[in-house]
Write an enzyme that holds these catalytic residues in place. Sequence first.
Site, PDB file in Angstrom:
ATOM      1  N   LYS A  45      -1.537  -1.346   1.206  1.00 26.48           N
ATOM      2  CA  LYS A  45      -0.726  -2.146   2.131  1.00 26.48           C
ATOM      3  C   LYS A  45      -0.063  -1.252   3.166  1.00 26.48           C
ATOM      4  CE  LYS A  45       0.261  -6.020  -1.011  1.00 26.48           C
ATOM      5  NZ  LYS A  45       1.305  -6.854  -1.626  1.00 26.48           N
ATOM      6  N   ILE A  46       0.416  -0.089   2.703  1.00 22.12           N
ATOM      7  CA  ILE A  46       1.018   0.849   3.648  1.00 22.12           C
ATOM      8  C   ILE A  46      -0.009   1.283   4.686  1.00 22.12           C
ATOM      9  CG2 ILE A  46       2.063   3.130   3.859  1.00 22.12           C
ATOM     10  CD1 ILE A  46       3.286   2.736   1.108  1.00 22.12           C
TER      11      ILE A  46
ATOM     12  N   GLY B 108       5.109  -1.192  -1.325  1.00 25.19           N
ATOM     13  CA  GLY B 108       4.936  -0.019  -2.177  1.00 25.19           C
ATOM     14  C   GLY B 108       3.494   0.400  -2.397  1.00 25.19           C
ATOM     15  N   GLU B 109       2.549  -0.531  -2.294  1.00 23.93           N
ATOM     16  CA  GLU B 109       1.149  -0.203  -2.536  1.00 23.93           C
ATOM     17  C   GLU B 109       0.590   0.610  -1.375  1.00 23.93           C
ATOM     18  OE1 GLU B 109      -1.180  -3.589  -3.510  1.00 23.93           O
ATOM     19  OE2 GLU B 109       0.397  -4.525  -4.721  1.00 23.93           O
ATOM     20  N   SER B 110      -0.201   1.607  -1.721  1.00 20.67           N
ATOM     21  CA  SER B 110      -0.743   2.505  -0.700  1.00 20.67           C
ATOM     22  C   SER B 110      -1.666   1.781   0.265  1.00 20.67           C
ATOM     23  CB  SER B 110      -1.486   3.666  -1.376  1.00 20.67           C
ATOM     24  OG  SER B 110      -2.557   3.171  -2.179  1.00 20.67           O
TER      25      SER B 110
END
Length: 1460
Positions: free
Chosen positions: A661-662, A657-659
Amino acid sequence: MGDLITQSHYNGFNGEVYKPSKGAFACMINSEIGAVLAVMRRNVRWGVRYVADDDQLEHSLIHSLKELRKQIFSWGYQWENVDPVVYLQPFLDVIKSDETGAPITGVALSSIYKILTLDVLDLDTVNMEEAMHLIVDAVTSCRFEVTDPASEEVVLMKILQVLLACMKSKAATRLSNKHVCMIANTCFRIVHQASSKGELLQRIARHTMHELIRCIFSHLPGNSSTEHEMANGSSLSTSGVVGTQNGNLVLGSTQVENGNVGTICDGPSSLSVDASSPPMVKSSSESDTIDTGERDAKEDTQHDERLMSAPFGIPCMVEIFQFLCSLLNVIENIGIGPKSNPVAYDEDVPLFALGLINSAIELGGPSFSKHPKLLAIIQDELFRNLMQFGLSRSPLILSTVCSIVLNLYYHLRSELKVQLEAFFSCVLLKLAQSKHGSSYQQQEVALEALVDLCRQQTFVAEMYANYDCDTTCSNVFEDIANLLSKSAFPVNGPLSAMHVLALHGLVSTVKGMAERIGNELPLSDEASTDCEGYEAFWTSKCQNYSDPNSWIPFVRKMKHIKRKLAIGAEHFNRDPKKGLEFLQGIHLLPDDLDPESVASFFRYTTGLDKNLIGDFLGNHDEFCVQVLHEFVKTFDFSDMNLDSALRVFLGTFRLPGESQKIQRVLEAFAERYYEQSPHILCNKDAALVLSYSLIMLNTDQHNVQVKKKMTEEDFIRNNRLINGGEDLPREYLSELYHSICENEIQMIPDQGAGFSVMTSSRWINVVHKSKESTPYIACDSRALLDHDMFSILSGPTIAAISVVFDQVEQEDILQMCIEGFMAVAKISAHYHFGDVLDDLVVSLCKFTNLSTPLPIEEAIVSFGDDARARMATTTVFTIANSYGDCIHSGWRNILDCVLTLHKLDLLPAHLASDAADEIESLSDHERGKPATSSLQRSQTAPAAIIPQKSSSLIGRFSQFLSFDMEEPKLYPTEEELAAQQHLREIVQECHIDNIFMESKFLQAESLLQLVDAIILAAGRFSKGTRVMEDEDTAVFCLELLITITLTNRDRILIIWQKVYEHISDIVHQKAVPCNLVEKAVFGLLKICQRLLPYKENITDELLKSMQLILKLDARVADAYCEPITQEVMHLVKANATHIRSHLGWRTIISLLFITARHPEASEFGFEALSFIMSEGSHLLPSNYVLCVDAAREFAESRVGEVDRSISALDMMAGSVVCLVRWSYEARNAAEEEAAMKVSQDIGEMWLRLVRGLRAVCLDQRDEVRNHAILMLQSSLGGVDGIQIPNALWFQCFDQMIFTLLDDLLEIAQGSSSKEYRKMEGTLVLATKLLSRVFLQSLQDLSKQPSFCKLWLGVLDRMERCMKVKFRGKHSEKLHELVPELLKNTLLVMKTTGVLVPSDDLGGESFWQLTWLHVKNITPSLQSEVFTEQELEQVQAKQQKTTGVASTDGTLLVPSSESTV
């Protein structure tokens, strides 16, 4: 002519048809011309003269027919040289004409049909190819005026007839791909149009379409052409390709499309193919590649035209098959899903299409795999649609889908590994499990399909090898096994057809395994599954997937790894860090963790939490970043569209969900994608931006919270200038947009190994996975993995069959359950699954109802009325007989059944024959009644058997009490007797006796368990309250135990200790005579008697066990002493040569010893002892002393006649011969030291003999006493061959002979003389014994220092004998005998130089002491022994030497001869 000819008259390519002669064919053509003209003349238009501008008198159609009539007879017999176009064209013109009505067109079509079916046109006919093409062109473009609906339907049916006849003609091979497609197109159009017509036309049209497809695809197996001509992959779009205008495929519509055969009242109807119409067949799956260069359209068109003009083969089959699959795409518009209700839509289209597809696959079979185009359609489009229609609520559609899948499995399973897994997991298993709200009908159809698959010989083995042993696949076999077992359980309701169906599947599976037993494959080198050390499991490959010797060890290894991976996945899901450490501990990850191994673990392990994987991959930790890059390297995005690559990538984990990490995850993806597919994108940044854009589009389109959806223009506008400052092609972006809109990217991937509901996005993953999967392993009829599969299948199968067996009443289902039980038993025994067999036996024993406590009458009736109980009983004992060597704990339950049948008097009388018939109680013979088996006795007389002969008061009293225990017996009725006899016959067929009689074939562990079960049962009943019944049961158990013991004589050591302990417990527990202790004692004796000749190594153990008899309670021993002795006697006579040890003989002779004073047993005891001692045949150093003591006991016993005591004494004395023989053998065979030891032992034995005889010499009976003295004399005198030490002789005189005379003299003089009669004669014999023994040993003993003392003892006893008085008077016999014996002794001593005159002056010299005692006996004896002359010579010699003369005139003994 014009009639509709049924298909039954024409059998296609292989049918035999009538071929007319040349003249007959001309007549037939003439007849058909006449028929067409006749119909035309009936029409007003054709009946008047035709006037036209060109002044022709007749219409061209009529004219051409008449011209043909003129020519046909002029051709004569030259028909083979006649172009068929000449005589076909007039008819074809009529068919194509839009001026003719339906009746005329119909007759012309019938004429063409007749010509085709007469087999005139063949491959040798001139210009045949053009003729066939003309026929197809004419019929497919048929035009006619519709006058009435009925005639229209007739024409349409005849069109179908002619087209089918074209395909079935021998000349059909000359048709081109284009014309075959035209035929299929026309037939389908008629099917389409027939939906608004009559029922007959609809059925004929559909039937013709099926026949047409079957005819076309029947050529597939023989078509060897490859598809290299279609390498460019172009889709055929030339004229004649199967299709309909505007793509309208809904057959249920009544609308008549332009260009289709239809009914037009005021104008002609045409059935033509518009060359400009778009092709019907379009690939429904989106292309994964975008060709960056434009192909030359002209070259494509030319290539397509060449393919379509070639003789029909693979190209037209590809088109037709793809068209059939495209008919299923209607599902996309209707939207069948797990939560939708598609019943409302018309199932006619897909059902019809599925039926055609099934026909094509049935005819094409495995040949589809030879043609990549056809195979690709099946692998992708067809299976995708099958997945969707498999969830249809229509049982008919689902059944057809299942039939197709069954055919695909049978023919093409090696090419459809992943597709089949997806179908099984997503459709069949889920429907059969009633998931997604499936109806009962759906469950039943799905279950039927699974059961049909299970009936395939290799299905379960291939499921296990290909899926359960593949780390990337779900456990299909295990899921099927669990499903069938659970579906067979009737939970909270009656048994239904579905339960029986599931049971059929289970039974079929286990029966298939059982039938393969004996057909195993001997593996050359099977690798161990427990491999130590780390190995990268994702790199494991089988060297040869077609060689069982190679792939069987491989799949077993992978299954072992898969089990460990499942455990590791559970640990990882709980705690990733500890999970990785655990994986290192079980060698699934290296000790030194590296990014590649962790990435591969994430990629190839099923069951991992996809959320945890996403978090791990998105982590900023350096190691996690390295794992991320290694993770994306495991994907192959070559030739994949971006959205497809993204679907595949995101299907393996959940995007965090974290940007940030994405960002990291998508950067890695974009870099990998650009590296492998750089066709349109200019750099990885473009791939990254576009990937982000697609994810945002996916969220926008499929999130219900987003109200305003992004349009295509918005999407294109948002992605401007992202490709290195340039725009991406609009068509490319548009395709991506529609792909995302129509098929959502699953952002929450499936957890676990299986598939959830199949969506288009997930299907892309399936297709991608199929390209990477390992080859399909094909199994044969041999038992390759049955051991592994049965370990999974056995438990659920037994449970399910047991539940059904418990609840069902129908005998056919009961019989099916029994077959399943027997198959499970056979497999369990073969693969040594002892626990499984035990569970099966326990389950079956419950169904016998033999463990239910009921009165005997009720139990018999209940057992007789219950078919289930009878079948279960028969099965239990069949299993016990056939597979008993693998039964362990189950023996307890089997024995409980046996004991219950015993109580019910249903067992055969010879059940324990080996024990009962041969171990006959000798007491029965003594009683004068016929001997019966123990089983018969236990059945006829439950009360304890008390021997009639008993020498004790307690025994007779207990016998008297037993009569009071008898109760009057109620006799059964005739019905009960008949039922009992019927049941006895059923039990007889069970061959229960073989279980125990053939126990020698049982494995050691199974045999021990059987013995334990019998002992346990006997002990359990012995503690009961019903004494008589319990004792009867205990006796029966004991008989079984004895039977088993005797049967297993070759391995008696395995069970002997348990048997002995059980018999010992009986002996110690029973204090009064009873049947049980009788059987224990005589059974033990019989065991010993039977086994001693065969098992020398346990002779001592067997004989030692007989000591139990010595420990019998006095009352019990007294009651059975006589028969026990008889048995011992028989044992001795039969096995004396096998008894060697002292321990063994001690036991035997101890038993004989105690019988010496028993009134009934002594006779048999003495007979046994006589057998041992007579002639020394069985006397051994090990039993000599024991036998002597026993013989002494019999000699002293007054139970028998005096002759027996005398015989015992004779045996004792005769045994000296054995001592002499042993002494001689020892001196000749043994070493000096050993000979000394043997000689010493023999001396001890001789002394024991002498002591025994000496004891009997004091017997009150004069005959025995006197004979004992004689035997003692014989024993003392018969030792010439034995080296008796001098010390032993002195001991013999001191302890035996002297004390004997002392005792006899005391008896003669004492008060006991009244009890001892004729003592005078005894003393005479004793005195003779003294003299003779002394003289015998004189030579050796005279040299010993103690000789003088011995001599004085002899003289003392003689002196006392002279003085003894009998009734106050001296004995004349002794007064005569003693001096004579003494004189004889002195003469011998004189002769041997022992007694010589002595000149010693001392008063204690040997000479002086001798004559001092002799004078007390006979004063004048010196002068009789020594003459005066001898005395004077000796005296003179001594005087000369010493110079001293004797004052009393006697000679003195020299000092050297003086005694100490």
